[in-house]
Design a protein around this motif. Structure first.
Motif, PDB file in Angstrom:
ATOM      1  N   VAL A  94       0.972  -1.356  -0.096  1.00 26.99           N
ATOM      2  CA  VAL A  94       0.151   0.038   0.067  1.00 26.99           C
ATOM      3  C   VAL A  94       0.864   0.995  -0.005  1.00 26.99           C
ATOM      4  O   VAL A  94       0.604   2.178  -0.853  1.00 26.99           O
ATOM      5  CB  VAL A  94      -0.818  -0.085   1.068  1.00 26.99           C
ATOM      6  N   ALA A  95       1.961   1.317   0.887  1.00 33.44           N
ATOM      7  CA  ALA A  95       2.798   2.264   0.662  1.00 33.44           C
ATOM      8  C   ALA A  95       3.469   2.812  -0.604  1.00 33.44           C
ATOM      9  O   ALA A  95       3.672   3.856  -1.024  1.00 33.44           O
ATOM     10  CB  ALA A  95       3.956   2.222   1.992  1.00 33.44           C
ATOM     11  N   LEU A  96       3.902   1.601  -1.128  1.00 35.38           N
ATOM     12  CA  LEU A  96       4.437   1.857  -2.382  1.00 35.38           C
ATOM     13  C   LEU A  96       3.647   2.301  -3.528  1.00 35.38           C
ATOM     14  O   LEU A  96       4.081   3.083  -4.230  1.00 35.38           O
ATOM     15  CB  LEU A  96       5.020   0.465  -3.030  1.00 35.38           C
ATOM     16  N   ALA A  97       2.402   1.580  -3.397  1.00 34.43           N
ATOM     17  CA  ALA A  97       1.267   2.184  -4.390  1.00 34.43           C
ATOM     18  C   ALA A  97       1.026   3.756  -4.211  1.00 34.43           C
ATOM     19  O   ALA A  97       1.116   4.578  -5.362  1.00 34.43           O
ATOM     20  CB  ALA A  97       0.111   1.577  -4.309  1.00 34.43           C
ATOM     21  N   CYS A  98       1.084   4.229  -2.946  1.00 32.38           N
ATOM     22  CA  CYS A  98       0.942   5.819  -2.741  1.00 32.38           C
ATOM     23  C   CYS A  98       2.083   6.361  -3.195  1.00 32.38           C
ATOM     24  O   CYS A  98       2.157   7.395  -3.701  1.00 32.38           O
ATOM     25  CB  CYS A  98       0.663   5.842  -1.202  1.00 32.38           C
ATOM     26  N   PHE A  99       3.381   5.938  -2.873  1.00 30.96           N
ATOM     27  CA  PHE A  99       4.460   6.408  -3.205  1.00 30.96           C
ATOM     28  C   PHE A  99       4.688   6.684  -4.884  1.00 30.96           C
ATOM     29  O   PHE A  99       4.941   7.685  -5.446  1.00 30.96           O
ATOM     30  CB  PHE A  99       5.712   5.717  -2.733  1.00 30.96           C
ATOM     31  N   LEU A 100       4.302   5.506  -5.597  1.00 36.00           N
ATOM     32  CA  LEU A 100       4.510   5.447  -6.965  1.00 36.00           C
ATOM     33  C   LEU A 100       3.445   6.580  -7.616  1.00 36.00           C
ATOM     34  O   LEU A 100       3.704   7.457  -8.591  1.00 36.00           O
ATOM     35  CB  LEU A 100       4.234   4.219  -7.413  1.00 36.00           C
ATOM     36  N   VAL A 101       2.247   6.675  -7.090  1.00 34.65           N
ATOM     37  CA  VAL A 101       1.205   7.659  -7.489  1.00 34.65           C
ATOM     38  C   VAL A 101       1.777   9.123  -7.389  1.00 34.65           C
ATOM     39  O   VAL A 101       1.831   9.983  -8.310  1.00 34.65           O
ATOM     40  CB  VAL A 101      -0.096   7.382  -6.827  1.00 34.65           C
ATOM     41  N   ALA A 102       2.401   9.286  -6.220  1.00 39.57           N
ATOM     42  CA  ALA A 102       2.813  10.647  -5.831  1.00 39.57           C
ATOM     43  C   ALA A 102       3.852  11.087  -6.684  1.00 39.57           C
ATOM     44  O   ALA A 102       4.040  11.922  -7.498  1.00 39.57           O
ATOM     45  CB  ALA A 102       3.307  10.718  -4.353  1.00 39.57           C
ATOM     46  N   ASN A 103       4.683  10.197  -6.791  1.00 39.76           N
ATOM     47  CA  ASN A 103       6.007  10.412  -7.752  1.00 39.76           C
ATOM     48  C   ASN A 103       5.664  10.553  -9.051  1.00 39.76           C
ATOM     49  O   ASN A 103       6.292  11.276  -9.781  1.00 39.76           O
ATOM     50  CB  ASN A 103       6.885   9.009  -7.641  1.00 39.76           C
ATOM     51  N   GLY A 104       4.582   9.759  -9.547  1.00 45.61           N
ATOM     52  CA  GLY A 104       4.096   9.836 -11.137  1.00 45.61           C
ATOM     53  C   GLY A 104       3.564  11.095 -11.195  1.00 45.61           C
ATOM     54  O   GLY A 104       3.707  11.744 -12.291  1.00 45.61           O
ATOM     55  N   VAL A 105       2.715  11.987 -10.219  1.00 44.15           N
ATOM     56  CA  VAL A 105       2.311  13.258 -10.401  1.00 44.15           C
ATOM     57  C   VAL A 105       3.458  14.111 -10.504  1.00 44.15           C
ATOM     58  O   VAL A 105       3.516  15.219 -11.414  1.00 44.15           O
ATOM     59  CB  VAL A 105       1.558  13.481  -9.170  1.00 44.15           C
ATOM     60  N   THR A 106       4.593  14.084  -9.574  1.00 49.41           N
ATOM     61  CA  THR A 106       5.669  15.131  -9.725  1.00 49.41           C
ATOM     62  C   THR A 106       6.510  14.728 -11.275  1.00 49.41           C
ATOM     63  O   THR A 106       6.749  15.830 -11.633  1.00 49.41           O
ATOM     64  CB  THR A 106       6.656  14.341  -8.696  1.00 49.41           C
ATOM     65  N   MET A 107       6.532  13.533 -11.745  1.00 48.76           N
ATOM     66  CA  MET A 107       7.106  13.385 -12.924  1.00 48.76           C
ATOM     67  C   MET A 107       6.235  14.208 -14.076  1.00 48.76           C
ATOM     68  O   MET A 107       6.869  14.669 -15.094  1.00 48.76           O
ATOM     69  CB  MET A 107       7.110  11.909 -13.395  1.00 48.76           C
ATOM     70  N   VAL A 108       5.122  14.010 -14.069  1.00 42.98           N
ATOM     71  CA  VAL A 108       4.280  14.676 -15.019  1.00 42.98           C
ATOM     72  C   VAL A 108       4.280  16.044 -15.179  1.00 42.98           C
ATOM     73  O   VAL A 108       4.654  17.003 -15.830  1.00 42.98           O
ATOM     74  CB  VAL A 108       2.804  14.193 -14.753  1.00 42.98           C
ATOM     75  N   ARG A 109       4.581  16.596 -13.547  1.00 41.32           N
ATOM     76  CA  ARG A 109       4.401  18.178 -13.430  1.00 41.32           C
ATOM     77  C   ARG A 109       5.795  18.672 -13.869  1.00 41.32           C
ATOM     78  O   ARG A 109       6.101  19.874 -14.409  1.00 41.32           O
ATOM     79  CB  ARG A 109       4.362  18.169 -11.948  1.00 41.32           C
ATOM     80  N   LYS A 110       6.909  17.658 -13.817  1.00 38.64           N
ATOM     81  CA  LYS A 110       8.468  18.481 -13.999  1.00 38.64           C
ATOM     82  C   LYS A 110       8.975  17.916 -15.331  1.00 38.64           C
ATOM     83  O   LYS A 110       9.706  18.549 -15.933  1.00 38.64           O
ATOM     84  CB  LYS A 110       9.403  17.889 -12.887  1.00 38.64           C
ATOM     85  N   GLU A 111       8.455  16.843 -15.787  1.00 34.22           N
ATOM     86  CA  GLU A 111       8.987  16.253 -17.155  1.00 34.22           C
ATOM     87  C   GLU A 111       7.977  16.053 -18.197  1.00 34.22           C
ATOM     88  O   GLU A 111       8.395  15.803 -19.236  1.00 34.22           O
ATOM     89  CB  GLU A 111       9.548  14.748 -16.684  1.00 34.22           C
ATOM     90  N   GLY A 112       6.755  16.245 -17.845  1.00 34.27           N
ATOM     91  CA  GLY A 112       5.731  16.303 -19.105  1.00 34.27           C
ATOM     92  C   GLY A 112       4.929  15.049 -18.974  1.00 34.27           C
ATOM     93  O   GLY A 112       5.354  13.881 -18.113  1.00 34.27           O
TER      94      GLY A 112
END
Length: 336
Positions: A70-88
């Motif tokens: 569960v913690a990994l899923a939350c981290f990956l979603v949060a990281n994915g949002v960061t990636m989209v915001r910074k890298e497109g």
């Protein structure tokens, strides 16, 4: 103690395989099988352990992985949002977000199957979970061994330091990701010179892309020379378009200069283990070292590397996934 025999056997196989060649993916799988066998052995010993220790083992084997998923899923979603915001929103930048959502989807499917009470839904859910567990096992193996592989150090002198190229900014400038590789290569160069060894040749590798003004190797060489490396200590490989070509063409350059060469290859840390497997495939005599990568960029990049490795071994992986799919279908039919 016989319960620990499989873990000990897998560990012996792992050590022997690593000793033979550190750059094999089977090393990662053997490491994973060692820890799974050890966990199973500990479970068999629960009834023989003191109550407190038995509870600790049970929590470590069952609760920690459950919470971790569960913690990994939350981290990956949060990281994915960061990636989209910074890298497109390119497909590669969406990987961590999609992986996190996929974990939540599997968990939701399991919850629906339990609530429905339908044996058919349970059978199909079991099939999805088995495939997810198989892929997750390989990913954890890849991640764990890639971390261990990244801890290796250069021992003794090398003749060449190969630095793998990546895209350029504005067609002719070295981006931060590539500069990280060049700094790592320079540190190896400086360290060998400082301890009295023969200065290795720095070998930037990368051809000219369709949207680039110069070959990546040329831009990398200019960066190194601007940082103080003598021009005659830099040799270029400027024809390659892929990592495999980087390594194949660089091997040809090194063999021409010194047939019994010894080298190290530098790339970013997320790419090091896969590049090492490719170096073994094309016959490069050297290990691969990783340079630092921005923390937010690492998860998606690592998932992309795993997907590439999974596809490279598609024969065995698709066979296993197909067998698990067939087994799930059989369970569903029997349940019906």
């Amino acid at each position: 103690m016989l319960a620990f025999a499989p873990a000990a056997l897998f560990f012996v196989f792992f050590c022997a395989s690593v000793r033979e060649d550190r750059r094999r993916f089977r090393n990662a799988v053997l490491l994973g099988l060692t820890f799974i066998s050890l966990a199973m052995a500990l479970l068999f010993q629960l009834t023989h352990l003191p109550d407190t220790l038995a509870r600790i083992v049970a929590v470590a084997v069952f609760l920690v992985p459950a919470v971790g998923v569960v913690a990994l899923a939350c981290f990956l979603v949060a990281n994915g949002v960061t990636m989209v915001r910074k890298e497109g929103r390119s497909p590669g930048n969406l990987l961590s977000l999609l992986a996190g959502l996929a974990i939540f989807a599997v968990l939701a499917l399991a919850a629906v199957a339990m609530a429905s009470g339908s044996t058919k839904v349970a059978g199909m859910t079991a099939m999805v979970i088995m495939i997810a567990v198989y892929v997750s096992f390989l990913f954890v193996c890849f991640l764990a061994y890639a971390y261990l592989y990244g801890r290796i150090r250069v021992r003794g002198d090398v003749d060449y330091v190969v630095m793998l190229g990546s895209g350029l900014i504005c067609g002719d400038r070295v981006p931060p990701l590539l500069a990280s590789r060049l700094r790592k290569g320079m540190r190896i160069y400086v360290a060998q010179c400082a301890r009295g060894g023969t200065a290795p040749l720095l070998l930037p590798s990368g051809g000219k892309g369709s949207n680039e003004k110069v070959a990546e190797a040329r831009a990398m060489a200019d960066w190194l020379i601007a940082e103080g490396v003598p021009a005659d200590h830099v040799v270029l490989e400027d024809r390659s378009r892929t990592t495999e070509e980087n390594l194949t063409f660089s091997r040809a350059v090194m063999e021409e200069g010194k047939p019994d060469y010894r080298c190290v290859v530098v790339t970013n840390n997320f790419h090091a283990f896969r590049a090492a497997m490719m170096a073994r495939k094309v016959g490069v005599n050297g290990q691969v070292l990783g340079s630092p990568t921005a923390a937010y960029f690492w998860p998606s990049a690592t998932i992309r590397e795993f997907v590439a490795v999974f596809v490279e071994h598609k024969g065995v992986n698709l066979t296993v996934c197909g067998a698990l799919f067939g087994f799930g279908v059989l369970l569903t039919l029997l349940a019906g």
